[in-house]
Design a protein around this motif. Sequence first.
Motif, PDB file in Angstrom:
ATOM      1  N   LYS A 184      77.750  25.599  71.341  1.00  0.00           N
ATOM      2  CA  LYS A 184      76.738  25.442  72.385  1.00  0.00           C
ATOM      3  C   LYS A 184      75.748  24.331  72.071  1.00  0.00           C
ATOM      4  O   LYS A 184      75.377  23.544  72.950  1.00  0.00           O
ATOM      5  CB  LYS A 184      75.996  26.766  72.581  1.00  0.00           C
ATOM      6  N   PHE A 185      75.303  24.261  70.810  1.00  0.00           N
ATOM      7  CA  PHE A 185      74.240  23.328  70.444  1.00  0.00           C
ATOM      8  C   PHE A 185      74.732  22.129  69.625  1.00  0.00           C
ATOM      9  O   PHE A 185      73.946  21.229  69.332  1.00  0.00           O
ATOM     10  CB  PHE A 185      73.147  24.057  69.653  1.00  0.00           C
ATOM     11  N   GLY A 186      76.018  22.136  69.260  1.00  0.00           N
ATOM     12  CA  GLY A 186      76.521  21.055  68.416  1.00  0.00           C
ATOM     13  C   GLY A 186      76.245  21.331  66.950  1.00  0.00           C
ATOM     14  O   GLY A 186      75.417  22.169  66.605  1.00  0.00           O
ATOM     15  N   THR A 187      76.927  20.613  66.082  1.00  0.00           N
ATOM     16  CA  THR A 187      76.769  20.836  64.642  1.00  0.00           C
ATOM     17  C   THR A 187      75.605  20.048  64.052  1.00  0.00           C
ATOM     18  O   THR A 187      75.204  20.287  62.919  1.00  0.00           O
ATOM     19  CB  THR A 187      78.055  20.448  63.898  1.00  0.00           C
ATOM     20  N   LYS A 188      75.060  19.104  64.814  1.00  0.00           N
ATOM     21  CA  LYS A 188      73.948  18.286  64.324  1.00  0.00           C
ATOM     22  C   LYS A 188      72.770  18.366  65.276  1.00  0.00           C
ATOM     23  O   LYS A 188      72.927  18.480  66.485  1.00  0.00           O
ATOM     24  CB  LYS A 188      74.386  16.828  64.157  1.00  0.00           C
ATOM     25  N   ASN A 189      71.583  18.293  64.707  1.00  0.00           N
ATOM     26  CA  ASN A 189      70.354  18.249  65.492  1.00  0.00           C
ATOM     27  C   ASN A 189      70.043  16.799  65.831  1.00  0.00           C
ATOM     28  O   ASN A 189      69.834  15.977  64.939  1.00  0.00           O
ATOM     29  CB  ASN A 189      69.206  18.874  64.692  1.00  0.00           C
ATOM     30  N   THR A 190      70.007  16.477  67.096  1.00  0.00           N
ATOM     31  CA  THR A 190      69.707  15.104  67.519  1.00  0.00           C
ATOM     32  C   THR A 190      68.479  15.035  68.417  1.00  0.00           C
ATOM     33  O   THR A 190      68.190  13.990  68.988  1.00  0.00           O
ATOM     34  CB  THR A 190      70.908  14.506  68.274  1.00  0.00           C
ATOM     35  N   THR A 191      67.758  16.138  68.531  1.00  0.00           N
ATOM     36  CA  THR A 191      66.638  16.180  69.477  1.00  0.00           C
ATOM     37  C   THR A 191      65.275  16.439  68.843  1.00  0.00           C
ATOM     38  O   THR A 191      64.266  15.896  69.294  1.00  0.00           O
ATOM     39  CB  THR A 191      66.881  17.260  70.542  1.00  0.00           C
ATOM     40  N   VAL A 192      65.229  17.275  67.803  1.00  0.00           N
ATOM     41  CA  VAL A 192      63.939  17.659  67.222  1.00  0.00           C
ATOM     42  C   VAL A 192      63.836  17.098  65.806  1.00  0.00           C
ATOM     43  O   VAL A 192      64.578  17.512  64.913  1.00  0.00           O
ATOM     44  CB  VAL A 192      63.756  19.191  67.190  1.00  0.00           C
ATOM     45  N   CYS A 193      62.890  16.191  65.590  1.00  0.00           N
ATOM     46  CA  CYS A 193      62.694  15.582  64.274  1.00  0.00           C
ATOM     47  C   CYS A 193      61.759  16.470  63.451  1.00  0.00           C
ATOM     48  O   CYS A 193      60.643  16.772  63.873  1.00  0.00           O
ATOM     49  CB  CYS A 193      62.116  14.179  64.428  1.00  0.00           C
ATOM     50  N   VAL A 194      62.229  16.897  62.280  1.00  0.00           N
ATOM     51  CA  VAL A 194      61.506  17.877  61.456  1.00  0.00           C
ATOM     52  C   VAL A 194      60.604  17.190  60.440  1.00  0.00           C
ATOM     53  O   VAL A 194      61.037  16.300  59.706  1.00  0.00           O
ATOM     54  CB  VAL A 194      62.516  18.788  60.717  1.00  0.00           C
ATOM     55  N   ASP A 195      59.342  17.590  60.388  1.00  0.00           N
ATOM     56  CA  ASP A 195      58.371  17.054  59.430  1.00  0.00           C
ATOM     57  C   ASP A 195      58.334  17.851  58.135  1.00  0.00           C
ATOM     58  O   ASP A 195      58.074  17.305  57.065  1.00  0.00           O
ATOM     59  CB  ASP A 195      56.961  17.057  60.037  1.00  0.00           C
ATOM     60  N   ILE A 196      58.550  19.160  58.230  1.00  0.00           N
ATOM     61  CA  ILE A 196      58.419  20.036  57.063  1.00  0.00           C
ATOM     62  C   ILE A 196      59.730  20.796  56.846  1.00  0.00           C
ATOM     63  O   ILE A 196      60.009  21.772  57.543  1.00  0.00           O
ATOM     64  CB  ILE A 196      57.258  21.028  57.231  1.00  0.00           C
ATOM     65  N   PRO A 197      60.544  20.368  55.895  1.00  0.00           N
ATOM     66  CA  PRO A 197      61.744  21.139  55.558  1.00  0.00           C
ATOM     67  C   PRO A 197      61.340  22.470  54.930  1.00  0.00           C
ATOM     68  O   PRO A 197      60.244  22.602  54.380  1.00  0.00           O
ATOM     69  CB  PRO A 197      62.469  20.252  54.535  1.00  0.00           C
ATOM     70  N   VAL A 198      62.221  23.446  55.020  1.00  0.00           N
ATOM     71  CA  VAL A 198      61.917  24.762  54.487  1.00  0.00           C
ATOM     72  C   VAL A 198      63.017  25.191  53.529  1.00  0.00           C
ATOM     73  O   VAL A 198      64.203  25.099  53.846  1.00  0.00           O
ATOM     74  CB  VAL A 198      61.794  25.811  55.610  1.00  0.00           C
ATOM     75  N   GLN A 199      62.600  25.651  52.366  1.00  0.00           N
ATOM     76  CA  GLN A 199      63.541  26.169  51.372  1.00  0.00           C
ATOM     77  C   GLN A 199      63.051  27.527  50.909  1.00  0.00           C
ATOM     78  O   GLN A 199      61.872  27.684  50.591  1.00  0.00           O
ATOM     79  CB  GLN A 199      63.635  25.204  50.186  1.00  0.00           C
ATOM     80  N   VAL A 200      63.928  28.507  50.885  1.00  0.00           N
ATOM     81  CA  VAL A 200      63.561  29.829  50.381  1.00  0.00           C
ATOM     82  C   VAL A 200      64.417  30.166  49.170  1.00  0.00           C
ATOM     83  O   VAL A 200      65.550  29.704  49.050  1.00  0.00           O
ATOM     84  CB  VAL A 200      63.721  30.924  51.456  1.00  0.00           C
ATOM     85  N   GLU A 201      63.841  30.918  48.264  1.00  0.00           N
ATOM     86  CA  GLU A 201      64.573  31.317  47.060  1.00  0.00           C
ATOM     87  C   GLU A 201      65.088  32.745  47.178  1.00  0.00           C
ATOM     88  O   GLU A 201      65.953  33.159  46.413  1.00  0.00           O
ATOM     89  CB  GLU A 201      63.657  31.193  45.841  1.00  0.00           C
ATOM     90  N   GLN A 202      64.541  33.501  48.140  1.00  0.00           N
ATOM     91  CA  GLN A 202      64.955  34.882  48.332  1.00  0.00           C
ATOM     92  C   GLN A 202      64.839  35.234  49.800  1.00  0.00           C
ATOM     93  O   GLN A 202      63.846  34.896  50.436  1.00  0.00           O
ATOM     94  CB  GLN A 202      64.080  35.820  47.496  1.00  0.00           C
ATOM     95  N   ALA A 203      65.860  35.874  50.350  1.00  0.00           N
ATOM     96  CA  ALA A 203      65.851  36.252  51.761  1.00  0.00           C
ATOM     97  C   ALA A 203      66.144  37.739  51.886  1.00  0.00           C
ATOM     98  O   ALA A 203      67.270  38.158  52.134  1.00  0.00           O
ATOM     99  CB  ALA A 203      66.876  35.438  52.534  1.00  0.00           C
ATOM    100  N   LYS A 204      65.109  38.543  51.670  1.00  0.00           N
ATOM    101  CA  LYS A 204      65.216  39.989  51.842  1.00  0.00           C
ATOM    102  C   LYS A 204      64.473  40.333  53.125  1.00  0.00           C
ATOM    103  O   LYS A 204      63.250  40.260  53.184  1.00  0.00           O
ATOM    104  CB  LYS A 204      64.622  40.717  50.636  1.00  0.00           C
ATOM    105  N   MET A 205      65.214  40.698  54.172  1.00  0.00           N
ATOM    106  CA  MET A 205      64.637  40.828  55.499  1.00  0.00           C
ATOM    107  C   MET A 205      65.118  42.104  56.165  1.00  0.00           C
ATOM    108  O   MET A 205      66.283  42.477  56.042  1.00  0.00           O
ATOM    109  CB  MET A 205      65.055  39.637  56.375  1.00  0.00           C
ATOM    110  N   VAL A 206      64.213  42.761  56.912  1.00  0.00           N
ATOM    111  CA  VAL A 206      64.616  43.885  57.741  1.00  0.00           C
ATOM    112  C   VAL A 206      64.131  43.626  59.166  1.00  0.00           C
ATOM    113  O   VAL A 206      62.954  43.346  59.399  1.00  0.00           O
ATOM    114  CB  VAL A 206      64.080  45.238  57.214  1.00  0.00           C
ATOM    115  N   PHE A 207      65.067  43.669  60.105  1.00  0.00           N
ATOM    116  CA  PHE A 207      64.760  43.489  61.515  1.00  0.00           C
ATOM    117  C   PHE A 207      64.630  44.871  62.158  1.00  0.00           C
ATOM    118  O   PHE A 207      65.590  45.643  62.172  1.00  0.00           O
ATOM    119  CB  PHE A 207      65.882  42.724  62.216  1.00  0.00           C
TER     120      PHE A 207
END
Length: 225
Positions: free
Chosen positions: A56-79
């Motif tokens: 639906k959205f393509g494999t690459k982002n060509t529309t929104v230029c990101v200023d702040i990349p995000v990196q996480v070291e742990q992803a423990k999440m409950v929805f």
Amino acid sequence: MKKLSGKFLLGSAILLGALASSSVVYAADSNNAGQNQVLDQCQYLPLATNLAFPKKFGTKNTTVCVDIPVQVEQAKMVFNMDTDTVDGKGNSNGLKHMLMMGAVMKEQIAKGLINPKNVDIIGVMHGSALKWLVKPVPPQQKKFIEGIFKLKREGVNIHIEACAAAMNGAHLTKKNLFSYDANGNPDPKAGGRIYVNQGAFARELYLENHGYAYFEEGYDYHGKK
């Protein structure tokens, strides 16, 4: 207990899509200061939508230029999913966001940016959201459940749980749930398994007490509960 709306989470998930190609940014700096780095020039980093829904959205982002990349070291999440609210296209917000986050974590793991042991994404469904798990599951939601199952098979620690108390109140047993057969046994044809916990609130309390980030998915696309 701070709850994050579905709209807030969508924005967060899109931003987290930058994870996939941020290894150069963080190769030499993984401290807190590095996590808040603002790029001198923004980059068209992949978004969560690219990773989860490439058709639906393509494999690459060509529309929104990101200023702040995000990196996480742990992803423990409950929805927490306790209502049957949907977005403007009829998609369950919680299931959609779970799939998006799982796709981001899969890419992170593949690039060696996060240890798979540090990933645990859990969706707890109760209240009116429980209907998304009852056979026959609407095709609109089934695609997300099957996508979550697929991520699990591919090595991402992600799963869905149904609340036993909510099931009891609705006169449901395991045989009524998607991923179980007419006898209440796991159905191998489903490609995955929905687990049943003893009670949603106690389960979420336990997870929060053990360091899981809590995300509230009880909002519709107008931001109303």
